[in-house]
Design a protein around this motif. Structure first.
Motif, PDB file in Angstrom:
ATOM      1  N   GLY A 160       0.802  -1.215   0.000  1.00  0.00           N
ATOM      2  CA  GLY A 160       0.000   0.000   0.000  1.00  0.00           C
ATOM      3  C   GLY A 160       0.829   1.255   0.000  1.00  0.00           C
ATOM      4  N   VAL A 161       0.148   2.395   0.138  1.00  0.00           N
ATOM      5  CA  VAL A 161       0.797   3.693  -0.014  1.00  0.00           C
ATOM      6  C   VAL A 161       1.723   4.031   1.151  1.00  0.00           C
ATOM      7  N   GLY A 162       1.613   3.341   2.259  1.00  0.00           N
ATOM      8  CA  GLY A 162       2.424   3.696   3.425  1.00  0.00           C
ATOM      9  C   GLY A 162       3.853   3.212   3.381  1.00  0.00           C
ATOM     10  N   LEU A 163       4.190   2.337   2.413  1.00  0.00           N
ATOM     11  CA  LEU A 163       5.521   1.747   2.416  1.00  0.00           C
ATOM     12  C   LEU A 163       6.621   2.761   2.134  1.00  0.00           C
ATOM     13  N   ALA A 164       7.726   2.600   2.853  1.00  0.00           N
ATOM     14  CA  ALA A 164       8.915   3.392   2.573  1.00  0.00           C
ATOM     15  C   ALA A 164       9.533   2.937   1.258  1.00  0.00           C
ATOM     16  N   GLN A 165      10.461   3.725   0.739  1.00  0.00           N
ATOM     17  CA  GLN A 165      11.172   3.348  -0.480  1.00  0.00           C
ATOM     18  C   GLN A 165      12.280   2.338  -0.197  1.00  0.00           C
ATOM     19  N   GLY A 166      12.678   2.219   1.050  1.00  0.00           N
ATOM     20  CA  GLY A 166      13.735   1.284   1.412  1.00  0.00           C
ATOM     21  C   GLY A 166      14.583   1.863   2.522  1.00  0.00           C
ATOM     22  N   TYR A 167      15.726   1.241   2.757  1.00  0.00           N
ATOM     23  CA  TYR A 167      16.656   1.682   3.795  1.00  0.00           C
ATOM     24  C   TYR A 167      17.761   2.534   3.169  1.00  0.00           C
ATOM     25  N   ALA A 168      18.081   3.638   3.798  1.00  0.00           N
ATOM     26  CA  ALA A 168      19.101   4.542   3.280  1.00  0.00           C
ATOM     27  C   ALA A 168      20.462   3.847   3.220  1.00  0.00           C
ATOM     28  N   HIS A 169      21.054   3.826   2.031  1.00  0.00           N
ATOM     29  CA  HIS A 169      22.400   3.302   1.818  1.00  0.00           C
ATOM     30  C   HIS A 169      22.518   1.823   2.185  1.00  0.00           C
ATOM     31  N   ARG A 170      21.379   1.082   2.143  1.00  0.00           N
ATOM     32  CA  ARG A 170      21.397  -0.357   2.448  1.00  0.00           C
ATOM     33  C   ARG A 170      20.679  -1.118   1.335  1.00  0.00           C
ATOM     34  N   PRO A 171      21.214  -1.150   0.134  1.00  0.00           N
ATOM     35  CA  PRO A 171      20.503  -1.784  -0.983  1.00  0.00           C
ATOM     36  C   PRO A 171      20.233  -3.270  -0.782  1.00  0.00           C
ATOM     37  N   ALA A 172      21.176  -3.984  -0.161  1.00  0.00           N
ATOM     38  CA  ALA A 172      20.971  -5.420   0.043  1.00  0.00           C
ATOM     39  C   ALA A 172      19.818  -5.672   1.012  1.00  0.00           C
ATOM     40  N   LEU A 173      19.784  -4.905   2.096  1.00  0.00           N
ATOM     41  CA  LEU A 173      18.693  -5.074   3.059  1.00  0.00           C
ATOM     42  C   LEU A 173      17.364  -4.636   2.452  1.00  0.00           C
ATOM     43  N   THR A 174      17.379  -3.580   1.649  1.00  0.00           N
ATOM     44  CA  THR A 174      16.151  -3.141   0.978  1.00  0.00           C
ATOM     45  C   THR A 174      15.609  -4.241   0.075  1.00  0.00           C
ATOM     46  N   ALA A 175      16.486  -4.875  -0.690  1.00  0.00           N
ATOM     47  CA  ALA A 175      16.051  -5.951  -1.586  1.00  0.00           C
ATOM     48  C   ALA A 175      15.521  -7.146  -0.812  1.00  0.00           C
ATOM     49  N   GLU A 176      16.070  -7.393   0.380  1.00  0.00           N
ATOM     50  CA  GLU A 176      15.630  -8.521   1.194  1.00  0.00           C
ATOM     51  C   GLU A 176      14.259  -8.281   1.810  1.00  0.00           C
ATOM     52  N   LYS A 177      14.011  -7.054   2.244  1.00  0.00           N
ATOM     53  CA  LYS A 177      12.789  -6.762   2.998  1.00  0.00           C
ATOM     54  C   LYS A 177      11.652  -6.210   2.138  1.00  0.00           C
ATOM     55  N   PHE A 178      11.977  -5.457   1.080  1.00  0.00           N
ATOM     56  CA  PHE A 178      10.952  -4.886   0.201  1.00  0.00           C
ATOM     57  C   PHE A 178      10.936  -5.703  -1.090  1.00  0.00           C
ATOM     58  N   VAL A 179      10.021  -6.651  -1.161  1.00  0.00           N
ATOM     59  CA  VAL A 179      10.009  -7.631  -2.248  1.00  0.00           C
ATOM     60  C   VAL A 179       8.897  -7.304  -3.246  1.00  0.00           C
ATOM     61  N   PRO A 180       9.009  -7.765  -4.499  1.00  0.00           N
ATOM     62  CA  PRO A 180       7.942  -7.545  -5.473  1.00  0.00           C
ATOM     63  C   PRO A 180       6.620  -8.116  -4.984  1.00  0.00           C
ATOM     64  N   ASN A 181       5.542  -7.381  -5.239  1.00  0.00           N
ATOM     65  CA  ASN A 181       4.216  -7.785  -4.789  1.00  0.00           C
ATOM     66  C   ASN A 181       3.564  -8.680  -5.845  1.00  0.00           C
ATOM     67  N   PRO A 182       3.465  -9.999  -5.593  1.00  0.00           N
ATOM     68  CA  PRO A 182       2.862 -10.886  -6.595  1.00  0.00           C
ATOM     69  C   PRO A 182       1.359 -10.677  -6.757  1.00  0.00           C
ATOM     70  N   TYR A 183       0.754  -9.926  -5.864  1.00  0.00           N
ATOM     71  CA  TYR A 183      -0.691  -9.700  -5.917  1.00  0.00           C
ATOM     72  C   TYR A 183      -1.028  -8.255  -6.281  1.00  0.00           C
ATOM     73  N   GLY A 184      -0.012  -7.457  -6.576  1.00  0.00           N
ATOM     74  CA  GLY A 184      -0.231  -6.055  -6.895  1.00  0.00           C
ATOM     75  C   GLY A 184      -0.654  -5.854  -8.341  1.00  0.00           C
ATOM     76  N   VAL A 185      -1.431  -4.820  -8.586  1.00  0.00           N
ATOM     77  CA  VAL A 185      -1.881  -4.492  -9.941  1.00  0.00           C
ATOM     78  C   VAL A 185      -1.066  -3.347 -10.532  1.00  0.00           C
ATOM     79  N   GLU A 186      -0.367  -2.590  -9.693  1.00  0.00           N
ATOM     80  CA  GLU A 186       0.439  -1.481 -10.187  1.00  0.00           C
ATOM     81  C   GLU A 186       1.850  -1.965 -10.507  1.00  0.00           C
ATOM     82  N   PRO A 187       2.429  -1.493 -11.609  1.00  0.00           N
ATOM     83  CA  PRO A 187       3.805  -1.881 -11.954  1.00  0.00           C
ATOM     84  C   PRO A 187       4.784  -1.471 -10.846  1.00  0.00           C
TER      85      PRO A 187
END
Length: 317
Positions: A160-187
């Motif tokens: 939903g709209v409340g999600l952050a963009q990720g962790y500052a300067h932590r790309p690996a952790l961002t990729a681990e925790k913020f995953v693609p939404n298999p049920y989302g309709v928005e690209p």
């Protein structure tokens, strides 16, 4: 509305802006006032506060304060930051005439994402975290990212709209925790993996069960026990360390560090256990010196204060 949360804590954001957005009166507590129950009781009565927020551990202390029944202006108490025990809910209703609301949500999703109105005569054994708020999607998924049935435990994912963009300067952790939404309709839609274990109740409410990892919460602060262990293990006098969150007595959660000192000359396995323990203990104290006499000093230089164990226990093995 009583604003008492330190402004480095996410809850303070809605404490500041919610009353101002709705035209309510905002009363700001003095610095450090959030830790003084006597002061809070007096301020609530003097300013006729109707709404305030507590982490459950602070609510428990507040309800023990003499004269808390005199806070008759209170209409609603909001709890979040930790699991709300059922006995604490009952104690709150017994001492206050206010509504009690249980909220749940991590900072990564703009603080609170679910809500539950507590009920005075509730036969449940635990307090649910409830239902998703507007513009937020909640999923309870298994390890294969498939939805689980009612009553089956799974990991809680947030979209939903409340999600952050990720962790500052932590790309690996961002990729681990913020995953693609298999049920989302928005690209590009994503889900946040909370690491929290939950299940659906028959009425659709969500029940919090615990963590799927070693993270704990104490007074609303998220703590990775492994981080504390890693710092303590860097000291040359420490061979092994385990940090646990203990609750002795119930409701008083604190960190305890169990430490095995490094092997010392003159403390061989052939010696009697009592002598061996004495030699290890003396050498351990001498090596650590004043730092171990005040163990908090060693960790405070490296970790936030809320991550410093309250108790250190020396073990032979």
């Amino acid at each position: 509305m009583l604003q008492k949360t330190p402004n480095s804590f996410d809850v303070s954001v809605w404490e500041f802006f919610w009353p101002l957005m709705t035209g309510a009166c905002l009363v700001v507590a003095r610095p450090g006032g959030h830790q003084d129950s006597t002061y809070l009781v007096r301020l609530i009565q003097e300013q006729e506060i109707t709404t305030l927020h507590f982490v459950p551990s602070m609510l428990q202390l507040f309800l023990q304060e003499p004269g808390v029944e005199g806070c008759r202006s209170l209409r609603r108490v909001i709890c979040s930051g930790e699991a709300l025990p059922m006995d604490l809910q009952q104690r709150c209703f017994a001492r206050l005439g206010a509504e009690l609301h249980n909220l749940y949500g991590p900072t990564e999703a703009a603080v609170d994402v679910t809500w539950w109105p507590c009920q005075r005569e509730d036969p449940r054994r635990s307090v649910p975290i409830g239902f998703p708020i507007y513009n937020i999607q909640i999923y309870v998924l298994d390890a294969a990212f498939q939805p689980v049935p009612i009553g089956v435990p799974g990991e809680l994912f947030i979209g939903g709209v409340g999600l952050a963009q990720g962790y500052a300067h932590r790309p690996a952790l961002t990729a681990e925790k913020f995953v693609p939404n298999p049920y989302g309709v928005e690209p590009g839609a994503r889900l946040y993996r909370t690491g929290d274990l939950v299940r659906y109740l028959p009425d659709g409410a969500i029940e919090f069960l615990g963590r799927i990892d070693y993270q704990v919460k104490i007074r609303g602060f998220r703590i990775e026990l492994g981080e504390i262990e890693a710092v303590l293990a860097t000291h040359p006098a420490v061979r092994e360390v385990v940090v646990l969150a203990r609750e002795d007595p119930p409701g008083d959660k604190r960190l305890v560090a169990y430490v095995v000192p490094d092997e010392a000359p003159g403390a061989s396995n052939e010696e009697p256990p009592a002598v061996r323990r004495l030699v290890l203990g003396l050498v351990f104290v001498l090596v650590l010196g004043a730092q171990w006499a005040r163990p908090a000093r060693f960790l405070k230089e490296r970790l936030p204060e809320y991550m410093v164990p309250a108790v250190f226990v020396l073990l032979e093995t």
